[in-house]
Design a protein around this motif. Structure first.
Motif, short mmCIF file in Angstrom:
data_model
loop_
_atom_site.label_atom_id
_atom_site.label_comp_id
_atom_site.label_asym_id
_atom_site.label_seq_id
_atom_site.Cartn_x
_atom_site.Cartn_y
_atom_site.Cartn_z
N ILE A 206 0.84 -1.20 0.00
CA ILE A 206 0.00 0.00 0.00
C ILE A 206 0.88 1.25 0.00
N LYS A 207 1.95 1.22 0.79
CA LYS A 207 2.89 2.35 0.82
C LYS A 207 3.64 2.48 -0.50
N ALA A 208 3.96 1.32 -1.11
CA ALA A 208 4.69 1.33 -2.39
C ALA A 208 3.84 1.96 -3.49
N VAL A 209 2.54 1.76 -3.42
CA VAL A 209 1.63 2.37 -4.41
C VAL A 209 1.76 3.89 -4.38
N GLU A 210 1.85 4.45 -3.19
CA GLU A 210 2.01 5.90 -3.06
C GLU A 210 3.35 6.37 -3.61
N VAL A 211 4.39 5.57 -3.41
CA VAL A 211 5.70 5.90 -3.98
C VAL A 211 5.62 5.95 -5.50
N LEU A 212 4.96 4.95 -6.09
CA LEU A 212 4.82 4.89 -7.56
C LEU A 212 3.97 6.04 -8.08
N LYS A 213 2.97 6.42 -7.32
CA LYS A 213 2.14 7.57 -7.72
C LYS A 213 2.98 8.84 -7.82
N LYS A 214 3.82 9.08 -6.82
CA LYS A 214 4.67 10.29 -6.82
C LYS A 214 5.66 10.27 -7.98
N LEU A 215 6.20 9.09 -8.28
CA LEU A 215 7.13 8.98 -9.41
C LEU A 215 6.43 9.28 -10.72
N TRP A 216 5.19 8.80 -10.87
CA TRP A 216 4.42 9.08 -12.10
C TRP A 216 4.12 10.57 -12.21
N GLU A 217 3.70 11.18 -11.09
CA GLU A 217 3.39 12.61 -11.12
C GLU A 217 4.63 13.44 -11.44
N LYS A 218 5.79 12.93 -11.06
CA LYS A 218 7.04 13.65 -11.33
C LYS A 218 7.50 13.49 -12.77
N GLY A 219 7.42 12.27 -13.31
CA GLY A 219 7.95 12.03 -14.65
C GLY A 219 6.92 12.04 -15.75
N GLY A 220 5.69 11.61 -15.45
CA GLY A 220 4.59 11.69 -16.39
C GLY A 220 4.59 10.70 -17.54
N SER A 221 5.56 9.78 -17.62
CA SER A 221 5.60 8.85 -18.76
C SER A 221 4.61 7.71 -18.57
N TYR A 222 4.34 7.01 -19.69
CA TYR A 222 3.38 5.90 -19.61
C TYR A 222 3.89 4.78 -18.72
N ALA A 223 5.18 4.47 -18.81
CA ALA A 223 5.74 3.39 -17.99
C ALA A 223 5.54 3.68 -16.51
N LEU A 224 5.70 4.93 -16.10
CA LEU A 224 5.49 5.31 -14.71
C LEU A 224 4.03 5.15 -14.32
N PHE A 225 3.14 5.54 -15.22
CA PHE A 225 1.71 5.37 -14.95
C PHE A 225 1.36 3.89 -14.84
N GLU A 226 1.85 3.08 -15.76
CA GLU A 226 1.47 1.66 -15.79
C GLU A 226 1.89 0.94 -14.52
N ASN A 227 3.10 1.20 -14.04
CA ASN A 227 3.55 0.56 -12.80
C ASN A 227 2.65 0.93 -11.63
N TYR A 228 2.32 2.20 -11.54
CA TYR A 228 1.43 2.68 -10.48
C TYR A 228 0.03 2.08 -10.63
N TYR A 229 -0.49 2.09 -11.84
CA TYR A 229 -1.85 1.61 -12.11
C TYR A 229 -2.00 0.12 -11.80
N ARG A 230 -1.05 -0.68 -12.28
CA ARG A 230 -1.15 -2.13 -12.10
C ARG A 230 -1.04 -2.53 -10.63
N LEU A 231 -0.09 -1.91 -9.92
CA LEU A 231 0.07 -2.27 -8.51
C LEU A 231 -1.11 -1.76 -7.68
N ARG A 232 -1.62 -0.61 -8.03
CA ARG A 232 -2.79 -0.07 -7.33
C ARG A 232 -4.00 -0.97 -7.52
N LEU A 233 -4.21 -1.45 -8.75
CA LEU A 233 -5.31 -2.37 -9.01
C LEU A 233 -5.17 -3.64 -8.18
N TRP A 234 -3.99 -4.25 -8.24
CA TRP A 234 -3.80 -5.53 -7.57
C TRP A 234 -3.95 -5.39 -6.06
N THR A 235 -3.45 -4.29 -5.50
CA THR A 235 -3.57 -4.08 -4.06
C THR A 235 -5.03 -4.02 -3.63
#
Length: 506
Positions: A206-235
């Motif tokens: 759950i904490k890792a999902v928040e880390v991935l969210k911040k990385l996506w907001e910082k970089g904005g690329s699709y790969a950053l979004f996908e990692n955040y999205y997939r882990l958020r869904l599974w959690t």
């Protein structure tokens, strides 16, 4: 032999149809040794090295001639992998773009080595056009670094400075993506290892999902979004919070439509499946049916994804008590010419869906579509990997006998149910709903099929069933028809039949 069989399967399924398999000119009347070996492996004639060596040379798998032949075939097969085609409904939607980028880069490297800088530059620019549109940061960097070399060696300072500036920009994004992947794959491993590992690492995920969210907001690329999205869904799936899963998928869909998430990379097929399944688990059946109908526009009828999607669709219809729609969905599956290509396990599930539907519909008969005897003969009765399947069969067979007033046969099913509870369900805390419903079936028998007595004695178990949630996705075994709904149907059968005690005891 196992290695070469795998490559044969890949080139058979994936290599473009206009590429000859093995021989440059495929001589059907007089095929060469490699072609003969390929054909025999492809058709299943040879399954082991000894089979193949005996068929080709009358010896065993240690024969040097056979080993050299297999080596030559393996080399040709590996070369054919360059011609694999992923432009169909089976592969990841973005892989063809990635594959095309690699092809342009590979050609550019050959041209550069030959001193053809201008041609190499053209090929690299084609790769960069695709990689930037598709947001492949790593491939973009490879292309830009090749341009850096070309511009340096061809003395073009302005172009060189521009390439260096872009490299620095994409290196920042690439570092964020690498950091994101480190987090993502660690959690993916921990969640995928075992049920125990999932439970232990769920809080940190759950904490890792928040880390991935911040990385996506910082970089904005699709790969950053996908990692955040997939882990958020599974959690959220592991937490059993399917209402949140529905909301997450709707949010992602809006981001794609607004252009905030790259539509060339977003796999709508996976999105459709996830969203409809989440609606099913969240019991939001009307919305799920709407999404299921819309989702059919995104999935090819020839793909396994279509059949998986239709499973969600039929379950949504059954849970929503829309039996005519369930019947239509099943008919669509039956009429699909690709139904024979789905797995045996998938076919078994469709048998059960149809069996339950025919049990519920007053003018249908379960025996018209399902043979319990054949099922028991084909499956080991006590099978851990078939646990949910076997519970569903036990329940359906008992209910079918009850519906037909075959109480003598219904009674014979009770010992099997009790043994199944003792052998598997008592040991599995995630099977409480199955255990409670089988207990209710036992009460029906104990009450001699008297509906009033069964309702009174079974009340506390029914109340427990209503408050017992279905397990999260880690343990999911979706009920074909909710047990509460089946209980109401059973009570209706007993009431309408006016079953008498002395008849039940015969």
């Amino acid at each position: 032999m196992n290695e070469i069989k795998k490559i044969v399967r890949i080139v058979t399924n994936r290599v473009k149809k206009n590429v000859s398999l093995i021989d440059v000119v495929n001589n059907e009347d007089n095929p060469g040794k490699e072609q003969q070996l390929f054909n025999s492996i492809q058709s299943g004639v040879y399954t082991t090295d000894d089979d193949a060596a005996f068929g080709m040379y009358g010896t065993n798998g240690t024969d040097q001639r056979y080993r050299m032949l297999k080596s030559r075939l393996r080399t040709k097969l590996n070369n054919l992998l360059y011609f694999a085609d992923f432009n169909d409904s089976r592969g990841n939607i973005s892989f063809p773009f990635e594959q095309e980028c690699h092809s342009h880069i590979f050609r550019a490297k050959i041209l550069y080595k030959e001193g053809e800088y201008e041609l190499a530059e053209k090929s690299i620019k084609k790769a960069l056009t695709i990689s930037k549109e598709s947001e492949f940061t790593d491939l973009t960097l490879i292309g830009l670094k090749m341009l850096r070399i070309i511009y340096s060696e061809s003395f073009r300072p302005n172009h060189l400075r521009k390439a260096i500036g872009q490299i620095k920009k994409f290196e920042v994004i690439n570092r964020l993506e690498e950091e994101s992947l480190d987090v993502f794959y660690l959690k993916w491993m921990q969640l995928g290892k075992s049920v125990h590992s999932r439970k232990v690492h769920l809080e940190s995920t759950i904490k890792a999902v928040e880390v991935l969210k911040k990385l996506w907001e910082k970089g904005g690329s699709y790969a950053l979004f996908e990692n955040y999205y997939r882990l958020r869904l599974w959690t959220n799936e592991l937490l059993g919070d399917y209402s949140s899963v529905v909301a997450i998928t709707e949010e992602a869909y809006d981001l794609v439509n607004k252009g905030a998430v790259n539509p060339l990379r977003f796999d709508m097929r996976h999105h459709v499946y996830t969203r409809t399944y989440a609606c099913l688990r969240a019991k939001d059946y009307d919305k799920g049916i709407k999404y299921a109908e819309e989702g059919m526009n995104h999935i090819s009828r020839s793909s396994r994804n279509w059949f998986s999607h239709m499973e969600n669709y039929v379950l949504l219809a059954l849970h929503n008590k829309n039996y005519l729609l369930a019947d239509e969905v099943i008919n669509q599956v039956t009429r699909n010419p690709y139904v024979d290509k789905i797995s045996t396990q998938s076919k078994e599930r469709w048998e059960l869906y149809k069996g339950y539907l025919y049990f519920i519909m007053p003018d249908r008969n379960v025996e018209d579509v399902l043979s319990f005897k054949d099922i028991y003969e084909r499956l080991p009765f006590y099978s851990q990997d078939k646990q949910g399947f076997m519970v569903a069969i036990l329940i359906l067979e008992f209910m079918d006998f009850l519906k037909k007033d075959r109480l003598d046969l219904a009674l014979t099913k009770l010992p099997n149910s009790e043994r199944y509870i003792y052998r598997y369900l008592n040991q599995n805390p995630e099977s409480q709903r199955e255990k409670l419903f089988l207990k209710l079936i036992s009460i029906i028998v104990q009450c001699s099929f008297n509906p009033d007595m069964a309702a009174k004695k079974g009340k506390r178990y029914l109340e427990r069933l209503k408050i017992t949630p279905e397990p999260g996705d880690a343990f999911a075994e979706v009920e074909i028809v909710p047990y509460e709904q089946l209980w109401d149907i059973l009570m209706g059968f007993m009431t309408n039949a006016h079953v008498k005690l002395d008849f039940a005891r015969k």
